[in-house]
Write a protein that holds these residues in place. Structure first.
Motif, PDB file in Angstrom:
ATOM      1  N   PRO A   8      48.736  31.360  51.470  1.00 38.81           N
ATOM      2  CA  PRO A   8      48.225  32.790  50.724  1.00 38.81           C
ATOM      3  C   PRO A   8      47.851  32.649  49.215  1.00 38.81           C
ATOM      4  N   ASN A   9      46.510  32.992  48.983  1.00 37.55           N
ATOM      5  CA  ASN A   9      46.317  32.845  47.588  1.00 37.55           C
ATOM      6  C   ASN A   9      46.133  34.426  47.108  1.00 37.55           C
ATOM      7  N   ILE A  10      46.452  34.465  45.855  1.00 41.47           N
ATOM      8  CA  ILE A  10      46.545  35.806  45.012  1.00 41.47           C
ATOM      9  C   ILE A  10      44.829  36.063  44.698  1.00 41.47           C
ATOM     10  N   HIS A  11      44.142  34.890  44.743  1.00 37.67           N
ATOM     11  CA  HIS A  11      42.758  34.858  44.277  1.00 37.67           C
ATOM     12  C   HIS A  11      41.699  34.858  45.245  1.00 37.67           C
ATOM     13  N   GLN A  12      42.213  35.177  46.592  1.00 31.59           N
ATOM     14  CA  GLN A  12      41.396  34.839  47.906  1.00 31.59           C
ATOM     15  C   GLN A  12      40.322  35.615  47.825  1.00 31.59           C
ATOM     16  N   GLU A  13      40.212  36.834  47.279  1.00 28.63           N
ATOM     17  CA  GLU A  13      38.899  37.510  47.132  1.00 28.63           C
ATOM     18  C   GLU A  13      37.793  36.825  46.497  1.00 28.63           C
ATOM     19  N   TYR A  14      38.186  36.199  45.183  1.00 24.44           N
ATOM     20  CA  TYR A  14      37.265  35.404  44.739  1.00 24.44           C
ATOM     21  C   TYR A  14      36.815  34.227  45.228  1.00 24.44           C
ATOM     22  N   ILE A  15      37.922  33.409  46.002  1.00 21.98           N
ATOM     23  CA  ILE A  15      37.609  32.096  46.821  1.00 21.98           C
ATOM     24  C   ILE A  15      36.630  32.670  47.959  1.00 21.98           C
ATOM     25  N   ASP A  16      36.859  33.877  48.778  1.00 21.78           N
ATOM     26  CA  ASP A  16      35.836  34.272  49.654  1.00 21.78           C
ATOM     27  C   ASP A  16      34.401  34.572  48.795  1.00 21.78           C
ATOM     28  N   ARG A  17      34.223  35.120  47.911  1.00 20.96           N
ATOM     29  CA  ARG A  17      33.081  35.312  47.094  1.00 20.96           C
ATOM     30  C   ARG A  17      32.558  33.863  46.752  1.00 20.96           C
ATOM     31  N   CYS A  18      33.355  32.993  46.350  1.00 19.75           N
ATOM     32  CA  CYS A  18      32.896  31.892  45.998  1.00 19.75           C
ATOM     33  C   CYS A  18      32.040  31.168  46.953  1.00 19.75           C
ATOM     34  N   ARG A  19      32.709  31.214  48.221  1.00 19.24           N
ATOM     35  CA  ARG A  19      32.165  30.806  49.461  1.00 19.24           C
ATOM     36  C   ARG A  19      30.745  31.310  49.748  1.00 19.24           C
ATOM     37  N   GLU A  20      30.668  32.263  49.178  1.00 23.67           N
ATOM     38  CA  GLU A  20      29.167  33.196  49.533  1.00 23.67           C
ATOM     39  C   GLU A  20      28.075  32.845  48.361  1.00 23.67           C
ATOM     40  N   GLY A  21      28.735  31.908  47.535  1.00 20.45           N
ATOM     41  CA  GLY A  21      27.762  31.345  46.105  1.00 20.45           C
ATOM     42  C   GLY A  21      27.796  32.524  45.086  1.00 20.45           C
ATOM     43  N   GLU A  22      28.779  33.298  45.068  1.00 15.02           N
ATOM     44  CA  GLU A  22      28.395  34.411  43.798  1.00 15.02           C
ATOM     45  C   GLU A  22      28.948  33.753  42.783  1.00 15.02           C
ATOM     46  N   ARG A  23      27.952  33.866  41.610  1.00 16.61           N
ATOM     47  CA  ARG A  23      28.392  33.423  40.269  1.00 16.61           C
ATOM     48  C   ARG A  23      29.336  33.846  39.735  1.00 16.61           C
ATOM     49  N   GLU A  24      29.601  35.266  39.719  1.00 12.45           N
ATOM     50  CA  GLU A  24      30.498  36.075  38.930  1.00 12.45           C
ATOM     51  C   GLU A  24      32.012  35.555  39.439  1.00 12.45           C
ATOM     52  N   ALA A  25      31.992  35.401  40.723  1.00 12.02           N
ATOM     53  CA  ALA A  25      33.295  34.942  41.237  1.00 12.02           C
ATOM     54  C   ALA A  25      33.746  33.627  40.774  1.00 12.02           C
ATOM     55  N   GLN A  26      32.708  32.722  40.782  1.00 16.44           N
ATOM     56  CA  GLN A  26      32.866  31.262  40.256  1.00 16.44           C
ATOM     57  C   GLN A  26      33.400  31.251  38.788  1.00 16.44           C
ATOM     58  N   PHE A  27      32.961  32.251  37.959  1.00 15.06           N
ATOM     59  CA  PHE A  27      33.108  32.357  36.756  1.00 15.06           C
ATOM     60  C   PHE A  27      34.950  32.897  36.589  1.00 15.06           C
ATOM     61  N   GLU A  28      35.124  33.926  37.355  1.00 14.84           N
ATOM     62  CA  GLU A  28      36.519  34.425  37.334  1.00 14.84           C
ATOM     63  C   GLU A  28      37.210  33.251  37.898  1.00 14.84           C
ATOM     64  N   ILE A  29      37.016  32.323  38.795  1.00  8.45           N
ATOM     65  CA  ILE A  29      37.864  31.393  39.171  1.00  8.45           C
ATOM     66  C   ILE A  29      37.960  30.427  38.092  1.00  8.45           C
ATOM     67  N   TYR A  30      37.120  30.327  37.277  1.00  4.43           N
ATOM     68  CA  TYR A  30      36.781  29.228  36.217  1.00  4.43           C
ATOM     69  C   TYR A  30      37.681  29.690  35.043  1.00  4.43           C
ATOM     70  N   LYS A  31      37.724  31.018  34.665  1.00  2.42           N
ATOM     71  CA  LYS A  31      38.468  31.604  33.675  1.00  2.42           C
ATOM     72  C   LYS A  31      40.076  31.571  34.012  1.00  2.42           C
ATOM     73  N   LEU A  32      40.394  31.569  35.426  1.00  3.32           N
ATOM     74  CA  LEU A  32      41.940  31.568  35.606  1.00  3.32           C
ATOM     75  C   LEU A  32      42.221  30.265  35.570  1.00  3.32           C
ATOM     76  N   TYR A  33      41.604  29.164  36.103  1.00  2.00           N
ATOM     77  CA  TYR A  33      42.020  27.930  36.000  1.00  2.00           C
ATOM     78  C   TYR A  33      41.811  26.790  34.969  1.00  2.00           C
ATOM     79  N   TYR A  34      40.618  27.174  33.964  1.00  2.00           N
ATOM     80  CA  TYR A  34      40.169  25.993  33.360  1.00  2.00           C
ATOM     81  C   TYR A  34      40.955  25.400  32.439  1.00  2.00           C
TER      82      TYR A  34
END
Length: 185
Positions: A8-34
């Motif tokens: 279970p990922n606490i950021h699953q919503e962002y991951i799902d949105r990244c799968r759809e190619g959503e740039r905003e979600a990619q940026f959120e993932i980047y900010k969380l892990y960079y």
């Protein structure tokens, strides 16, 4: 989603949105892990500009391959493996070679020897400087084991060496690190 991830990922919503190619979600993932991904790469390549490039390339690769992420491990662990592999590839391009130890030497070294000195009293900056002075093979195995939390079997798989070589490199790295820290006092 038909196949629920095993982890279970606490950021699953962002991951799902990244799968759809959503740039905003990619940026959120980047900010969380960079930050942690940059530090992981920096510990391996020891060059801040190169670590920054590797981190950027790793995020791009992760976003391109996000549909391959199965959820069997945390997203952070999956991303960290990409960063480590890219960092090691960069070292290989610099003709990096971990010294191969024969089994006799590996058997002679004791596993997990106790340090002679209490490292908790040593300043963190001195430890970081001493780790940076270690040969690449020692430094990488030590970093992967102590700082990244990989066991010797995982390190062996990542570096394409035997687990006994990983243990030997780790033991020698610890001995060398302690020697460097003793010489500083």
């Amino acid at each position: 989603m038909a196949n629920e991830p095993a982890y279970p990922n606490i950021h699953q919503e962002y991951i799902d949105r990244c799968r759809e190619g959503e740039r905003e979600a990619q940026f959120e993932i980047y900010k969380l892990y960079y930050k942690s991904m940059y530090n992981t790469s920096l510990r391996i390549v020891r060059d801040s500009r190169e670590a920054e490039e590797i981190m950027q390339e790793s995020f791009l690769a992760a976003f391109r391959k996000i549909n391959m992420y199965s959820g069997q491990v945390s997203f952070g662990a999956w991303l960290k493996k990409i960063v480590i592999n890219n960092s090691l590839d960069a070292l290989k391009k610099r003709k990096f070679h971990i010294e191969d130890l024969n089994e006799n030497i590996a058997e002679q070294l004791t596993e997990e020897e106790e340090p002679d000195e209490d490292l908790t009293t040593t300043r963190i900056n001195e430890i970081r400087q001493a780790i940076d002075q270690l040969p690449d093979g020692y430094r990488i195995v030590l970093s992967l084991h102590l700082l990244e939390g990989y066991d010797h079997e995982e390190i062996a798989e990542i570096l394409n060496i035997s687990s006994s070589t990983s243990r030997s490199q780790f033991t020698r790295a610890k001995q060398k690190l302690l020697k460097l820290l003793k010489n500083k006092k």
